[in-house]
Each structure stands twice: as C-alpha cells, then as structure tokens.
Enzyme design. Structure first.
Site, PDB file in Angstrom:
ATOM      1  N   LYS A 220      11.702  61.454  28.356  1.00 27.64           N
ATOM      2  CA  LYS A 220      11.231  62.676  27.684  1.00 27.64           C
ATOM      3  C   LYS A 220      11.006  62.324  26.218  1.00 27.64           C
ATOM      4  O   LYS A 220      11.942  61.999  25.497  1.00 27.64           O
ATOM      5  CB  LYS A 220      12.301  63.765  27.827  1.00 27.64           C
ATOM      6  CG  LYS A 220      12.172  64.944  26.863  1.00 27.64           C
ATOM      7  CD  LYS A 220      10.987  65.839  27.194  1.00 27.64           C
ATOM      8  CE  LYS A 220      10.846  66.992  26.199  1.00 27.64           C
ATOM      9  NZ  LYS A 220      10.411  66.604  24.863  1.00 27.64           N
ATOM     10  N   GLY A 275      20.607  62.530  20.295  1.00 28.10           N
ATOM     11  CA  GLY A 275      20.320  63.827  19.707  1.00 28.10           C
ATOM     12  C   GLY A 275      21.599  64.474  19.216  1.00 28.10           C
ATOM     13  O   GLY A 275      22.591  63.788  18.950  1.00 28.10           O
ATOM     14  N   VAL A 279      23.598  69.664  21.919  1.00 32.98           N
ATOM     15  CA  VAL A 279      22.734  69.463  23.095  1.00 32.98           C
ATOM     16  C   VAL A 279      23.386  68.463  24.054  1.00 32.98           C
ATOM     17  O   VAL A 279      23.328  68.631  25.276  1.00 32.98           O
ATOM     18  CB  VAL A 279      21.319  69.006  22.670  1.00 32.98           C
ATOM     19  CG1 VAL A 279      20.479  68.667  23.887  1.00 32.98           C
ATOM     20  CG2 VAL A 279      20.635  70.094  21.863  1.00 32.98           C
ATOM     21  N   GLU A 297      24.240  59.182  22.414  1.00 29.79           N
ATOM     22  CA  GLU A 297      24.379  58.820  20.995  1.00 29.79           C
ATOM     23  C   GLU A 297      24.097  60.099  20.222  1.00 29.79           C
ATOM     24  O   GLU A 297      22.967  60.548  20.136  1.00 29.79           O
ATOM     25  CB  GLU A 297      23.388  57.697  20.677  1.00 29.79           C
ATOM     26  CG  GLU A 297      23.631  57.053  19.353  1.00 29.79           C
ATOM     27  CD  GLU A 297      22.536  57.388  18.374  1.00 29.79           C
ATOM     28  OE1 GLU A 297      22.803  58.244  17.504  1.00 29.79           O
ATOM     29  OE2 GLU A 297      21.441  56.823  18.476  1.00 29.79           O
ATOM     30  N   CYS A 331      20.973  59.218  12.183  1.00 32.22           N
ATOM     31  CA  CYS A 331      22.326  59.681  12.520  1.00 32.22           C
ATOM     32  C   CYS A 331      23.385  58.742  11.955  1.00 32.22           C
ATOM     33  O   CYS A 331      24.566  59.051  12.026  1.00 32.22           O
ATOM     34  CB  CYS A 331      22.461  59.857  14.022  1.00 32.22           C
ATOM     35  SG  CYS A 331      22.019  58.399  14.892  1.00 32.22           S
ATOM     36  N   GLU A 429      26.633  67.407   8.979  1.00 31.74           N
ATOM     37  CA  GLU A 429      25.614  66.377   8.774  1.00 31.74           C
ATOM     38  C   GLU A 429      24.427  67.019   8.037  1.00 31.74           C
ATOM     39  O   GLU A 429      23.840  67.986   8.521  1.00 31.74           O
ATOM     40  CB  GLU A 429      25.178  65.875  10.154  1.00 31.74           C
ATOM     41  CG  GLU A 429      24.415  64.597  10.163  1.00 31.74           C
ATOM     42  CD  GLU A 429      24.034  64.164  11.586  1.00 31.74           C
ATOM     43  OE1 GLU A 429      24.023  65.018  12.496  1.00 31.74           O
ATOM     44  OE2 GLU A 429      23.744  62.972  11.770  1.00 31.74           O
TER      45      GLU A 429
HETATM   46  C1  SIN Z   1      19.401  57.189  14.984  1.00 30.68           C
HETATM   47  O1  SIN Z   1      19.312  57.774  13.932  1.00 30.68           O
HETATM   48  O2  SIN Z   1      19.595  57.803  16.041  1.00 30.68           O
HETATM   49  C2  SIN Z   1      19.260  55.693  15.104  1.00 30.68           C
HETATM   50  C3  SIN Z   1      19.353  54.983  13.830  1.00 30.68           C
HETATM   51  C4  SIN Z   1      19.183  53.500  13.966  1.00 30.68           C
HETATM   52  O3  SIN Z   1      18.962  52.941  15.051  1.00 30.68           O
HETATM   53  O4  SIN Z   1      19.288  52.852  12.948  1.00 30.68           O
END
Ligand code: SIN
Length: 534
Positions: A220, A275, A279, A297, A331, A429
């Site tokens: 997706k 994400g 979720v 993740e 993230c 965040e």
């Molecule tokens: C992410 O923000 O989900 C991945 C960041 C990264 O791979 O450096």
C-alpha cells in the site's frame, strides 16, 4: 504524524499523464493562499510517471473508476491523480499475489538475487527521475531526494546479497540416531504499508527482504506520495519480476478500508507497517483475527544528549543532521535535545548559527536546503509546539513562525532554548523543523528524562568518555543508538524500536528473518546411533 488515516480529499476524475505534464500552464489555486504553481518535473523517461497502479503485471485503475488527488506540498496544487482502490480492488491484488506465490517461492535464492540486482541497477540508472518525483510529491530538496534514491536502491543491493544465503541449521538431536535440520521458508503473501516521508526507501526496505525470502507482495503506497512507488513498480516490471509478485494498491480516503482488507485477509501471512503508533495498534488488533506475523516501525521521540565532554562541533553537526533532515519529518529525528550545563550556551549559539545558513524553499530551487512540510496539519502541530513552549517560558533563538510568503506549508527552521519537561515537545513527536533544547546537570538526570516516554525508536548522544559511551548506550531504552553521530540509517544496520515504537528489524542481515518461517525437520533412524558415535 504519518498516519495512513490521512484526511479525506475530494475525489476527482482522473486526468491523463499528459495533463499532468502540462500542469505549469494551470492556474494557481489562489483562493487557498498557496504560492505560485510550479512546473512539473521534466523526466528523462516520462513513462515513469503513472496515473494507474500496478497489479498482476498490469497498469490498472480502480474497478469503480474513482481516483484521488495528489498535491504538491510546496503549493498545495493538485499534481495528478491515482486510483482510489477499495476492498474489492485490494482483494484482487491479494489474489494475484497468492496466485504468484507457488512458483515464486520455488525460485532459488540466486535467481531472486539476480532480479533484485537488476532492479537496483535500474533504480540507479533512473536515479535523477526518481529523485525528481520524490521532490515533486514529498517536497524534500533534490539533494536529499537523490540521497534517498541511493539509500533506497541500496536495500535491493543488500538483499540481493542476502537472498542466496538463507541458510538453515543442522542441530544435534537429544535422541540417539536422529538428525535435525531447519529450512527457512518464505512466510507467504505479505502486506506492506508504507509512509510518505521516504516515498522510495520505505518501499524498498520492505520489498527487498520480502522478495529475497521468496514472498509475494501487496504494498500500500501512501496517499500523499504514490508516484514514486508506481515508478519503482515500472522498474520492477522492466527488471523481469514475474507478474503477481509485486502488486501496489493505492488509496487516500479508503486507506482504512484497505488496511483492514490486508490485515484481516487469511491469505496475507505477514504485515509490515511504518507509521504512527496509533495506527499500528489498530492494524495489530485487526491482524489478530488471523494471527499474522507482524513487524511495525512506529513513532519515535528521540532524545539527543550532549555531555560536557563531547566534541561541540561534532555535536552541533549531529544535531543539524538528526533534527533537520527532511525538515524534521523522520521518525528517527532528534525530538528532545538535552545539553549539559557546561556546553549549553555555546551549543545553542552554534546550532542557531548553522540554522541561520539554511535556505527554505521549493525542493528543486538552487541552494534550497529545506522544503515544505507535508500538510497544513503538520504546520499546525509545529506552530502549536512552538507556542506551547513559549507560553511556558522557553525562548525562540531563531525561527518560530510559518513562512506564509512561501506558501501554506513552510515553517522556519527553529531553535528554542530553556525548554522544560512539562512542554509538549518533551512528550510528543513534533515531526517538524523545531529544535527544542533542554539543559541538564547530571548523567542520572538525563537518562531518566530520556527514558521517560512510552516510545523508544532512536536515541543519540555525544561523549568522548569511553566508559560513558557503554553506560549510556546500554541505559537508553531505544532500539537504535547513535553515538557521536546524528545519522544512523544504513541498509547494513538493523532498524527498529522498542516499547511503543514497535518491533521487528528492517535492513541488515536480520531484516530477512521477518519474512521467513523456520521449519524444523527431524529424521528418525530407528534409534540407531550416528556413525562414529560411541
Ligand atoms: C522513517 O522515518 O521512518 C525512516 C527513517 C530512516 O530510514 O532513516
């Protein structure tokens, strides 16, 4: 922040690719206050820009004929459309992946390796075009987009090397004469749900190991950034990846329905999602009905700690890289910057100096270092985090406001000092270009602050004391630690979190384990001892 449950958008009829290429002649949507319209990217290979999606080896629309609009984050302008899939379309994609599985799982690791290697090479050959598409739909500067293409392609290169090495084990049995061995088998059809902040790399980090293991895929792509994933599918087709092995499902408003279809389908044996934590929890609940293998993740809130014994310039460079990469929309971005008292003022000053050198603007413009945020919702959150901090006594050193003259989705790269634990940035965040700097005095104090969160993806610290390096690396409750560096992303490194940042590891030699199941075989031998055993 990267919720797949993104806001509903109006459904429009699908223009052709050509009309998208002529976009620069369209009027700006002035009523929404956006900046001037931008020219569509001139691709060396225009056939990489799609307005259909790839299922069972073919480019198709939704059965309903519905489409959704994709927007340029820099201008808010509609830059094209993609099929708005629903449950029936997604079930057809799952069926295609299921039909392709029996023969694909029988291919040798070496054969799959060659396919991945070809796909890698095609990505590198088309890197300029892929980067332009990323900048167009995501907004990140072209230099960053180029970096992402290499990072993304490297996952294929890496997993091309892992595919032929899916070794099992031989294990001495407790029963005389018996032999035990293990085989690593593909888990089956996998559902992959990817975010908008890395439109290429999050796709390849999941598809690479899936294919290496012999799985077939329903991926997706994000509603905000579907074009890059479609271009990757076109390159997969050219690489000779058999039909049905890769299927891309697209949607915006129907995304929750697609998520549910994937997570509740008995045919899908594993789901990988990048994400938000919220979720992730929904997907996990839905996946429980069929007990799928999962790897998630999810959100982070990375502490970034600078001890008095750090190399100050290296720490500032690390903060620039970790906090401001992709305008703070990763993230693993530093979210809470803790600096020990002895270095505090100099760190703040030097970081502000670096930020003063940034140039914010449209990703393809010369010299631009930082692009727009993905949405007006993102701008709202960043603005709230800044005003919350200021209302509780923090001071803005540089930045602090939206850049309205550039458009509705630009925000000044910001440095704020005198941050305190009760402020929003301490617990949420930000996902934007705001560096909030907290002061601390002792190691014990900062470790407690750093770990005082439900999530644990990445953490960073700067110190030249070897004993402290071990102590803090072990004390931080995170899945990944950067010591004296602000950049930890590498296809060779296991990427993933602990606590509510999720589970499972992507990339590295471990990444493929998420896509296999270990089968054990015991060979009986009527109690006869092994040759040579006494
Ligand atoms: C992410 O923000 O989900 C991945 C960041 C990264 O791979 O450096």
């Amino acid at each position: 922040m990267r919720s797949i449950l993104s806001a509903s958008r109006a459904i429009a009829r699908q223009p052709t690719c050509t009309s998208r290429f002529q976009r620069n002649t369209l009027p700006t949507i002035a009523t929404r206050g956006y900046a001037m319209s931008r020219p569509a990217p001139k691709l060396n290979d225009p056939s990489l820009l799609k307005d259909k999606t790839y299922v069972n080896g073919e480019w198709i629309g939704a059965k309903s004929g519905k489409t959704f609009e994709v927007h340029d984050p820099a201008t808010g302008e509609v830059i094209g459309t993609m099929p708005e899939f629903d449950r029936a379309d997604t079930e057809a994609a799952i069926a295609a992946a299921q039909a392709a599985l029996p023969s694909f799982r029988k291919t040798t690791g070496r054969e799959r390796s060659r396919l991945l290697r070809k796909w890698y090479q095609l990505m590198m050959d088309n890197a300029d075009d892929l980067a332009k598409l990323i900048t167009w739909e995501n907004g990140k500067p072209l230099a960053d987009a180029n970096g992402e293409v290499t990072y993304a392609a490297n996952f294929f290169e890496w997993f091309a090397e892992e595919a032929p090495r899916l070794n099992g084990a031989t294990i001495p049995s407790s029963v005389p004469g018996n032999r035990i061995f293990t085989i690593k088998e593909p888990v089956g059809v996998v559902g992959l749900i990817t975010p908008w902040n890395f439109p290429a790399a999050m796709v390849t980090r999941k598809i690479g190991p899936a294919l290496a293991a012999g799985c077939t895929v329903v991926a997706k792509s994000p509603g905000e950034t579907p074009f890059t994933a479609a271009a990757l599918a076109e390159l997969a087709h050219r690489a000779g990846i058999p039909k049905g092995v890769i299927n891309i499902v697209t949607s915006d408003k129907n995304t929750p329905e697609l998520g549910k279809t994937i997570t509740t389908s008995p045919a899908v044996k594993k789901v990988s999602f990048t994400g938000s934590t919220g979720v992730g929890k929904l997907l996990m609940t839905d996946s429980s009905s069929t007990l799928k293998k999962l790897s998630f993740e999810l959100g982070g809130n990375a502490p970034f700690i600078v001890f008095d014994d750090a190399d100050l310039d290296a720490a500032v460079a690390g903060a620039v890289a970790s906090k401001f990469r992709s305008s703070g929309q990763t993230c693993v971005c530093a979210n809470r910057i803790y600096v020990q008292s002895g270095l505090y003022d100099r760190f703040v000053e030097k970081l502000a100096e670096k930020v003063r050198g940034f140039k914010v603007g449209y990703g393809t413009d010369e010299g631009v270092t930082h692009g727009p945020l993905i949405s007006e919702k993102a701008i709202k959150k960043v603005t709230e985090h800044v005003s919350d901090a200021v209302s509780k006594g923090a001071q803005v050193v540089i930045g602090g406001s939206p850049l309205r003259d550039l458009g509705a989705r630009f925000f000044e790269p910001t440095v704020i000092r005198d941050m305190k634990p009760g402020m929003k940035i301490a617990s949420e965040e930000t996902f934007g270009p705001v560096a909030g700097i907290f002061r601390f005095d002792t190691e014990a104090e900062v470790v407690a602050l750093a770990n005082d969160t439900d999530v644990g993806l990445a953490g960073y610290f700067f110190s030249r004391d070897v004993e402290r390096v071990y102590r803090i690396a072990e004390a931080l409750e995170v899945g990944m630690v950067g010591v004296n560096t602000g950049l930890i992303s590498d296809p060779a490194a296991p990427f993933g979190g602990v606590k509510e940042s999720g589970f499972g590891r992507e990339g590295s030699v471990m990444g493929i384990d998420e896509y296999v199941v270990t089968k054990m075989v015991t060979l009986g031998n009527n109690g006869q001892p092994l040759q040579g055993s006494s």
